[in-house]
Design a protein around this motif. Structure first.
Motif, PDB file in Angstrom:
ATOM      1  N   PRO A 410       0.835  -1.205   0.000  1.00 54.26           N
ATOM      2  CA  PRO A 410       0.000   0.000   0.000  1.00 54.26           C
ATOM      3  C   PRO A 410       0.870   1.256   0.000  1.00 54.26           C
ATOM      4  N   HIS A 411       0.643   2.125  -0.960  1.00 59.93           N
ATOM      5  CA  HIS A 411       1.455   3.331  -1.072  1.00 59.93           C
ATOM      6  C   HIS A 411       1.044   4.355  -0.022  1.00 59.93           C
ATOM      7  N   ALA A 412       1.895   5.341   0.181  1.00 56.41           N
ATOM      8  CA  ALA A 412       1.777   6.252   1.325  1.00 56.41           C
ATOM      9  C   ALA A 412       0.418   6.927   1.410  1.00 56.41           C
ATOM     10  N   GLU A 413      -0.188   7.246   0.273  1.00 60.39           N
ATOM     11  CA  GLU A 413      -1.473   7.951   0.304  1.00 60.39           C
ATOM     12  C   GLU A 413      -2.613   7.072   0.819  1.00 60.39           C
ATOM     13  N   LEU A 414      -2.358   5.771   0.978  1.00 62.00           N
ATOM     14  CA  LEU A 414      -3.366   4.849   1.512  1.00 62.00           C
ATOM     15  C   LEU A 414      -3.135   4.508   2.972  1.00 62.00           C
ATOM     16  N   HIS A 415      -2.034   4.964   3.551  1.00 60.40           N
ATOM     17  CA  HIS A 415      -1.665   4.553   4.909  1.00 60.40           C
ATOM     18  C   HIS A 415      -2.639   5.057   5.965  1.00 60.40           C
ATOM     19  N   HIS A 416      -3.401   6.087   5.653  1.00 57.55           N
ATOM     20  CA  HIS A 416      -4.390   6.550   6.637  1.00 57.55           C
ATOM     21  C   HIS A 416      -5.502   5.517   6.811  1.00 57.55           C
ATOM     22  N   ILE A 417      -5.643   4.611   5.844  1.00 56.85           N
ATOM     23  CA  ILE A 417      -6.603   3.514   5.937  1.00 56.85           C
ATOM     24  C   ILE A 417      -5.904   2.193   6.240  1.00 56.85           C
ATOM     25  N   LYS A 418      -4.835   1.897   5.508  1.00 55.07           N
ATOM     26  CA  LYS A 418      -4.164   0.603   5.658  1.00 55.07           C
ATOM     27  C   LYS A 418      -2.683   0.741   5.366  1.00 55.07           C
ATOM     28  N   LYS A 419      -1.859   0.430   6.368  1.00 53.91           N
ATOM     29  CA  LYS A 419      -0.409   0.503   6.213  1.00 53.91           C
ATOM     30  C   LYS A 419       0.251  -0.856   6.408  1.00 53.91           C
ATOM     31  N   GLU A 420      -0.455  -1.771   7.090  1.00 57.94           N
ATOM     32  CA  GLU A 420       0.137  -3.047   7.461  1.00 57.94           C
ATOM     33  C   GLU A 420       0.334  -3.955   6.242  1.00 57.94           C
ATOM     34  N   ASN A 421       1.112  -5.034   6.461  1.00 60.70           N
ATOM     35  CA  ASN A 421       1.366  -6.015   5.402  1.00 60.70           C
ATOM     36  C   ASN A 421       0.055  -6.549   4.819  1.00 60.70           C
ATOM     37  N   ILE A 422       0.088  -6.856   3.541  1.00 61.02           N
ATOM     38  CA  ILE A 422      -1.058  -7.478   2.886  1.00 61.02           C
ATOM     39  C   ILE A 422      -0.782  -8.978   2.846  1.00 61.02           C
ATOM     40  N   GLY A 423      -1.403  -9.678   3.773  1.00 61.03           N
ATOM     41  CA  GLY A 423      -1.167 -11.107   3.910  1.00 61.03           C
ATOM     42  C   GLY A 423      -2.224 -11.938   3.207  1.00 61.03           C
ATOM     43  N   LEU A 424      -2.221 -13.216   3.510  1.00 59.94           N
ATOM     44  CA  LEU A 424      -3.067 -14.189   2.831  1.00 59.94           C
ATOM     45  C   LEU A 424      -4.542 -13.792   2.820  1.00 59.94           C
ATOM     46  N   ILE A 425      -5.082 -13.421   3.976  1.00 54.79           N
ATOM     47  CA  ILE A 425      -6.517 -13.151   4.079  1.00 54.79           C
ATOM     48  C   ILE A 425      -6.907 -11.975   3.193  1.00 54.79           C
ATOM     49  N   VAL A 463      -1.792  18.521  14.788  1.00 54.64           N
ATOM     50  CA  VAL A 463      -2.072  17.862  16.068  1.00 54.64           C
ATOM     51  C   VAL A 463      -3.504  17.329  16.127  1.00 54.64           C
ATOM     52  N   HIS A 464      -4.294  17.605  15.111  1.00 61.79           N
ATOM     53  CA  HIS A 464      -5.673  17.121  15.122  1.00 61.79           C
ATOM     54  C   HIS A 464      -5.670  15.601  15.012  1.00 61.79           C
ATOM     55  N   PRO A 465      -6.496  14.896  15.796  1.00 59.75           N
ATOM     56  CA  PRO A 465      -6.470  13.423  15.763  1.00 59.75           C
ATOM     57  C   PRO A 465      -6.855  12.832  14.406  1.00 59.75           C
ATOM     58  N   LEU A 466      -7.511  13.613  13.554  1.00 63.15           N
ATOM     59  CA  LEU A 466      -7.881  13.128  12.225  1.00 63.15           C
ATOM     60  C   LEU A 466      -7.013  13.726  11.124  1.00 63.15           C
ATOM     61  N   HIS A 467      -5.869  14.278  11.507  1.00 62.52           N
ATOM     62  CA  HIS A 467      -5.016  14.953  10.524  1.00 62.52           C
ATOM     63  C   HIS A 467      -4.629  14.029   9.374  1.00 62.52           C
ATOM     64  N   ASN A 468      -4.408  12.757   9.662  1.00 65.54           N
ATOM     65  CA  ASN A 468      -3.997  11.841   8.592  1.00 65.54           C
ATOM     66  C   ASN A 468      -5.106  11.616   7.562  1.00 65.54           C
ATOM     67  N   HIS A 469      -6.345  11.998   7.905  1.00 64.56           N
ATOM     68  CA  HIS A 469      -7.453  11.889   6.961  1.00 64.56           C
ATOM     69  C   HIS A 469      -7.778  13.231   6.301  1.00 64.56           C
ATOM     70  N   ALA A 470      -6.955  14.251   6.482  1.00 69.21           N
ATOM     71  CA  ALA A 470      -7.297  15.606   6.026  1.00 69.21           C
ATOM     72  C   ALA A 470      -7.492  15.660   4.512  1.00 69.21           C
ATOM     73  N   ASP A 471      -6.526  15.185   3.748  1.00 71.88           N
ATOM     74  CA  ASP A 471      -6.628  15.262   2.292  1.00 71.88           C
ATOM     75  C   ASP A 471      -7.815  14.447   1.779  1.00 71.88           C
ATOM     76  N   TRP A 472      -8.001  13.275   2.363  1.00 66.89           N
ATOM     77  CA  TRP A 472      -9.115  12.402   1.958  1.00 66.89           C
ATOM     78  C   TRP A 472     -10.459  13.076   2.237  1.00 66.89           C
ATOM     79  N   THR A 473     -10.578  13.684   3.418  1.00 68.45           N
ATOM     80  CA  THR A 473     -11.839  14.329   3.785  1.00 68.45           C
ATOM     81  C   THR A 473     -12.166  15.478   2.835  1.00 68.45           C
ATOM     82  N   LYS A 474     -11.158  16.268   2.497  1.00 71.75           N
ATOM     83  CA  LYS A 474     -11.386  17.371   1.550  1.00 71.75           C
ATOM     84  C   LYS A 474     -11.819  16.827   0.191  1.00 71.75           C
ATOM     85  N   GLU A 475     -11.218  15.723  -0.227  1.00 71.38           N
ATOM     86  CA  GLU A 475     -11.586  15.123  -1.498  1.00 71.38           C
ATOM     87  C   GLU A 475     -13.015  14.585  -1.453  1.00 71.38           C
ATOM     88  N   LEU A 476     -13.419  14.011  -0.342  1.00 71.37           N
ATOM     89  CA  LEU A 476     -14.796  13.520  -0.204  1.00 71.37           C
ATOM     90  C   LEU A 476     -15.796  14.665  -0.313  1.00 71.37           C
TER      91      LEU A 476
END
Length: 534
Positions: A410-425, A463-476
């Motif tokens: 997962p590339h950096a712009e997706l890390h606000h949703i998913k950053k962990e390894n993409i495993g079998l499941i 410092v906002h707890p949702l800062h990592n979703h800022a760009d996504w929220t504006k796009e929505l």
């Protein structure tokens, strides 16, 4: 996670705790965890644990409970009140919980005997169903927590993806984290998958396993063991692990083990995480597979391009699966031929490079050694018509300056949703998203309800707890507008999260779903002498 002590609860009195013990014994008998000849033995063990010298002397209500959860929680409250656990935290309560249920379960040998007796009389599917039910009844599988997981389906051009937000795995209490820092490093059991876990009392940094039972089995003449995952993500989510503590590896022998397993458990799929960092699973130190009774989205995906082998493998069908990742499906009635085809694919992929597609098999180190990058995530099934089926997902774990976490990750712009390894499941189409998203997605949805989209501006503050979703929220807001109803906002956020997971899978695919990417996929198949069927 908030401390359990912050909840308002009534601590049972000693007589009430004695009655709870009797009710728990009744539940264990009803669910056939406890044989009638073992009731007195178990009662005395529980009385000793809770420091009673005699049992409840009155009547016990005749009841049938769906689970032991309510009884256990009350007994844990009492146990805490008399000092059986040092802190009223989730971890400490879980240690006592497993200890309690371990006293109400058959010995491991009895469990194995019952499994094989059921398999002999009623079939292997009935045996796994009964064993799975016992794991739930013993509270090893915490269905009370698993039911809190969020689940929905998301439509895509590749079928419906399964979306989950994992809320079943408890977080550490701050007191536990502080205590862990001062604890000496332990070396037993070696890992969470070792057979030594069966009956282990646990500690602050290792879960209790007195209520764990495993079923020994043979794969390719070797000792392996079968158990269920305590955090089931799908029906009968099981783990098949090697008897010896040996590192994960995807090899020719792995394919044979997978095919052996589906012969013994034809109602299950089985698969392996990849065996390299970044694209591999969370436990690479112990060789294991994951199996279960579930149809994943990838299984339902069609073959979009068919290929044929020549010579002795002519009876094995091959094809590119219409899926966001790069999947080759093999089918055939000959186990030997399907296995040989899989081995050829693995060997060829391990050594294959295609710089035009960013695929390099190795990185040369300064000392002359080579770091491998190519591997496979394999999944096996036995079809009702007797055909063996292997899905082989091509993986590569190379990194770059642009993508330091992984080119096919997962590339950096997706890390606000998913950053962990993409495993079998997740490879198979079931998203396991972090628990933090439960509250974060709800908060993002609430921002979409504010007129003028003013709420999104607050997210720009680092410092906002949702800062990592800022760009996504504006796009929505740009695409869907603001000031909408909360119900609409929730639907939008959920659908957009599904789209993000689809992009996660596409990032993890070594050959992209473009004309150039598919042409690169065909180059690899041509290199291993697979001919397209027109």
């Amino acid at each position: 996670m908030q401390e359990i002590t912050s909840e308002v609860r009534t601590i049972p009195s000693a007589p009430e705790a004695q009655l709870l013990i009797e009710r728990l014994l009744q539940f264990a008998q009803q669910r056939e965890l406890l044989h009638e000849l073992d009731v007195s033995f178990a009662r005395n063990a529980l009385l000793d644990l809770f420091r009673f010298t005699e049992p409840h002397g009155g009547d016990v209500p005749n009841e049938e409970l769906d689970s032991a959860g309510e009884l256990l929680e009350a007994l844990l409250d009492y146990g805490c009140s008399i000092g059986l656990i040092p802190d009223d935290t989730t971890t400490q309560r879980d240690l006592l919980d497993a200890r309690l249920m371990g006293l109400l379960m058959p010995r491991p040998a009895e469990t194995v005997r019952a499994f094989h007796d059921t398999a002999a009389s009623d079939g292997i599917a009935a045996a796994t169903s009964a064993f799975y039910r016992a794991n739930i009844d013993s509270n090893y599988i915490r269905m009370d927590r698993i039911r809190k997981n969020k689940y929905w389906l998301h439509d895509t051009p590749y079928g419906k993806l399964e979306m989950t937000i994992n809320l079943s795995k408890p977080e550490k209490d701050p007191r536990e984290i502080a205590r862990l820092k001062s604890m000496p490093q332990a070396h037993y059991p070696k890992c969470l998958l070792c057979a030594d876990n069966v009956g282990y009392a646990g500690r602050a940094d290792h879960p209790a396993r007195q209520n764990l039972r495993v079923i020994p089995m043979k794969l390719q003449g070797e000792q392996w063991l079968f158990q269920y995952s305590p955090y089931v993500y799908y029906n009968e989510h099981s783990i098949v692990f090697k008897g010896e503590h040996e590192p994960m590896v995807v090899s020719h022998a792995s394919f044979l083990r997978l095919l052996d397993f589906v012969e013994q458990f034809p109602h299950y799929f089985i698969g392996s995480n990849a065996d390299l960092p970044i694209v591999g699973g969370s436990i690479l130190s112990h060789d294991h597979f994951q199996a279960g009774r579930h149809v994943f989205p990838m299984e339902e995906a069609a073959v979009e391009e068919a290929y044929r082998w020549s010579g002795e493998l002519a009876g094995v069908r091959a094809g590119i699966v219409k899926w966001p990742m790069s999947v080759i499906r093999l089918n055939g009635t000959s186990k030997t031929a399907v296995h040989e085809a899989a081995c050829r694919l693995l060997d060829a992929w391990r050594a294959y490079s295609d710089p035009a597609a960013d695929i390099l098999a190795y990185t040369e180190q300064s000392d002359g050694t080579r770091t491998p990058h190519n591997t496979i995530t394999p999944i096996a099934r036995l079809r009702e018509d007797g055909e063996y089926e292997l899905d082989l997902v091509l993986r590569n774990n190379r990194t770059s300056e642009e993508h330091p976490d992984g080119i096919f990750h997962p590339h950096a712009e997706l890390h606000h949703i998913k950053k962990e390894n993409i495993g079998l499941i997740e490879v198979m189409g079931l998203a396991v998203l972090p628990g933090r998203l439960k509250d974060e997605l709800e908060a993002v949805a609430a921002l979409l309800t504010e007129a003028g989209g003013t709420g999104a501006k607050r997210l720009e503050d680092s410092v906002h707890p949702l800062h990592n979703h800022a760009d996504w929220t504006k796009e929505l807001i740009r695409r869907h507008g603001a000031g909408i109803s909360l119900e609409q906002a929730r639907d939008i956020v959920r659908a957009e999260t599904g789209d993000k997971f689809l992009q996660v899978l596409m990032d993890a695919g070594v050959y992209k779903r473009s004309s150039e990417g598919m042409e690169g996929f065909r180059r690899f198949l041509s290199a291993i002498s697979l001919a397209p069927i027109s």
